[in-house]
Motif scaffolding. Structure first.
Motif, PDB file in Angstrom:
ATOM      1  N   MET A 219       2.708   4.692  -2.432  1.00  0.00           N
ATOM      2  CA  MET A 219       1.587   3.761  -2.551  1.00  0.00           C
ATOM      3  C   MET A 219       1.332   3.047  -1.226  1.00  0.00           C
ATOM      4  O   MET A 219       0.185   2.998  -0.740  1.00  0.00           O
ATOM      5  N   VAL A 220       2.379   2.504  -0.628  1.00  0.00           N
ATOM      6  CA  VAL A 220       2.228   1.781   0.642  1.00  0.00           C
ATOM      7  C   VAL A 220       1.791   2.728   1.750  1.00  0.00           C
ATOM      8  O   VAL A 220       0.960   2.371   2.590  1.00  0.00           O
ATOM      9  N   LYS A 221       2.334   3.943   1.760  1.00  0.00           N
ATOM     10  CA  LYS A 221       1.928   4.947   2.757  1.00  0.00           C
ATOM     11  C   LYS A 221       0.427   5.179   2.685  1.00  0.00           C
ATOM     12  O   LYS A 221      -0.281   5.177   3.698  1.00  0.00           O
ATOM     13  N   THR A 222      -0.075   5.385   1.470  1.00  0.00           N
ATOM     14  CA  THR A 222      -1.496   5.651   1.269  1.00  0.00           C
ATOM     15  C   THR A 222      -2.355   4.485   1.729  1.00  0.00           C
ATOM     16  O   THR A 222      -3.373   4.662   2.405  1.00  0.00           O
ATOM     17  N   GLN A 223      -1.923   3.277   1.390  1.00  0.00           N
ATOM     18  CA  GLN A 223      -2.697   2.096   1.749  1.00  0.00           C
ATOM     19  C   GLN A 223      -2.697   1.849   3.254  1.00  0.00           C
ATOM     20  O   GLN A 223      -3.723   1.455   3.822  1.00  0.00           O
ATOM     21  N   LEU A 224      -1.591   2.080   3.914  1.00  0.00           N
ATOM     22  CA  LEU A 224      -1.533   1.916   5.364  1.00  0.00           C
ATOM     23  C   LEU A 224      -2.371   2.982   6.069  1.00  0.00           C
ATOM     24  O   LEU A 224      -3.040   2.702   7.067  1.00  0.00           O
TER      25      LEU A 224
ATOM     26  N   THR B 155       7.330  -3.216   5.127  1.00  0.00           N
ATOM     27  CA  THR B 155       8.146  -4.264   4.512  1.00  0.00           C
ATOM     28  C   THR B 155       7.280  -5.384   3.957  1.00  0.00           C
ATOM     29  O   THR B 155       7.476  -5.838   2.819  1.00  0.00           O
ATOM     30  N   SER B 156       6.307  -5.830   4.748  1.00  0.00           N
ATOM     31  CA  SER B 156       5.440  -6.919   4.283  1.00  0.00           C
ATOM     32  C   SER B 156       4.623  -6.477   3.070  1.00  0.00           C
ATOM     33  O   SER B 156       4.395  -7.266   2.147  1.00  0.00           O
ATOM     34  N   ALA B 157       4.206  -5.221   3.055  1.00  0.00           N
ATOM     35  CA  ALA B 157       3.437  -4.709   1.926  1.00  0.00           C
ATOM     36  C   ALA B 157       4.265  -4.719   0.653  1.00  0.00           C
ATOM     37  O   ALA B 157       3.798  -5.163  -0.405  1.00  0.00           O
ATOM     38  N   LEU B 158       5.494  -4.221   0.728  1.00  0.00           N
ATOM     39  CA  LEU B 158       6.356  -4.178  -0.455  1.00  0.00           C
ATOM     40  C   LEU B 158       6.669  -5.591  -0.958  1.00  0.00           C
ATOM     41  O   LEU B 158       6.653  -5.846  -2.175  1.00  0.00           O
ATOM     42  N   ILE B 159       6.917  -6.502  -0.036  1.00  0.00           N
ATOM     43  CA  ILE B 159       7.231  -7.895  -0.417  1.00  0.00           C
ATOM     44  C   ILE B 159       6.019  -8.557  -1.063  1.00  0.00           C
ATOM     45  O   ILE B 159       6.130  -9.222  -2.103  1.00  0.00           O
ATOM     46  N   ASN B 160       4.842  -8.381  -0.471  1.00  0.00           N
ATOM     47  CA  ASN B 160       3.624  -9.000  -1.008  1.00  0.00           C
ATOM     48  C   ASN B 160       3.279  -8.457  -2.387  1.00  0.00           C
ATOM     49  O   ASN B 160       2.873  -9.214  -3.281  1.00  0.00           O
ATOM     50  N   VAL B 161       3.409  -7.146  -2.567  1.00  0.00           N
ATOM     51  CA  VAL B 161       3.121  -6.546  -3.870  1.00  0.00           C
ATOM     52  C   VAL B 161       4.094  -7.084  -4.918  1.00  0.00           C
ATOM     53  O   VAL B 161       3.695  -7.431  -6.038  1.00  0.00           O
ATOM     54  N   TYR B 162       5.366  -7.175  -4.554  1.00  0.00           N
ATOM     55  CA  TYR B 162       6.375  -7.674  -5.496  1.00  0.00           C
ATOM     56  C   TYR B 162       6.124  -9.143  -5.854  1.00  0.00           C
ATOM     57  O   TYR B 162       6.202  -9.529  -7.026  1.00  0.00           O
TER      58      TYR B 162
END
Length: 302
Positions: A128-133, A153-160
């Motif tokens: 998911m993060v790969k696609t969004q980036l 890292t920031s993407a995973l933290i923000n989504v969580y």
């Protein structure tokens, strides 16, 4: 069952991804181009593969071709850790062989698809993060929903923080058909082709045999995987509301129906050629690296 088989499977894919990630960026952008818009009613910033490369370099810079590389490496390691590891275990224990010792195509499809689905689900947050980036671009060439991530890292933290653990696995179900069709087709074709080329004395050299079988498997895989790949890209890149629900698609089926109704059936093959150009070399390199790493392990460490 050897744990090293699983580690080797993940490692083989990491090496291949370093070479094929740029074409994955191009594929993602083309798949998002004209999202839920009838053909001829939208601007196309990416008019083919060559034009897409030039547009990305001109507007985002040369390094933009490696956007999403870090989560792509995590995703590829995890999915192939299980996909190739499970497949090789099934091969070693002869779970996919017939009574006369030949490899069964249906059983190969089952083990290839099963391992792929397990790996795809567990690695879904990174996909998911790969696609969004990879979709993030300069305004002039932006397509699809534009996220504001600064890193994996920031993407995973923000989504969580925003949507919890379920947010990290949002749209994970859409990765399963993609994994089942793609992995099943690839692994079944690879195993059967290797055995056929070797048994008929067509290509018996181990490296050449793996290379040829990997190339054929990649071609078959690209045909099978592109439609569910388009759906997965759309599902994972869409924006979400305050409750973590997708802004465009309620489910994988809803996404499929909307895309076909608005964009037409052939839209499911958007990005086929970059997908083909990525999967062919990627599949060949992954399976070649996998076989060679197994050979090295067996020769020097067993």
């Amino acid at each position: 069952m050897k744990f090293s088989d699983y580690f080797i499977g993940g490692s083989a894919s990491v090496g291949a991804t370093l070479f094929t990630n740029p074409i994955e960026v191009v594929k993602t952008r083309i798949q998002l181009q004209g999202e839920l818009a009838a053909k001829g009613t939208y601007v196309e910033p990416y008019k083919g593969i060559g034009n897409a490369f030039l547009a990305i370099i001109k507007n985002d810079g040369f390094m933009a071709l490696q956007k999403g590389l870090v989560p792509a490496l995590y995703f590829q390691f995890i999915i192939n850790f299980f996909r190739l590891g499970i497949y090789n275990s099934a091969l070693e224990y002869k779970w996919m062989h017939t009574k006369n010792g030949d490899i069964s195509l249906p059983k190969s499809l089952f083990w290839g698809a099963g391992g792929g689905m397990i790996g795809a689900y567990l690695s879904s947050p990174f996909y998911m993060v790969k696609t969004q980036l990879q979709s993030m671009a300069a305004k002039q060439i932006a397509v699809g929903y534009q996220h504001k991530h600064t890193s994996m890292t920031s993407a995973l933290i923000n989504v969580y923080k925003t949507n919890g653990i379920q947010g990290l696995w949002r749209g994970a179900d859409s990765t399963l058909p993609r994994a089942a069709l793609g992995s099943g087709a690839q692994m079944a074709t690879f195993g059967v082709t290797k055995e056929f080329l070797r048994s008929k004395d067509i290509i018996v050299n181990p490296i050449a045999n793996s290379f040829a079988a990997g190339a054929i498997a990649g071609s078959v895989m690209s045909l099978a995987i592109t439609p569910p790949d388009v759906i997965t890209t759309r599902m994972l890149n869409q924006g979400v509301d305050g409750n973590g629900r997708g802004l465009l698609y309620k489910s994988t089926l809803d996404c499929f129906l909307k895309v076909v109704r608005v964009e037409g059936l052939l839209s499911l093959y958007k990005g086929f050629w970059p997908n083909y150009m990525r999967i062919g070399p990627h599949s060949t390199l992954v399976l070649l690296f996998f076989d060679e790493l197994l050979y090295f392990r067996n020769k020097y460490f067993d």
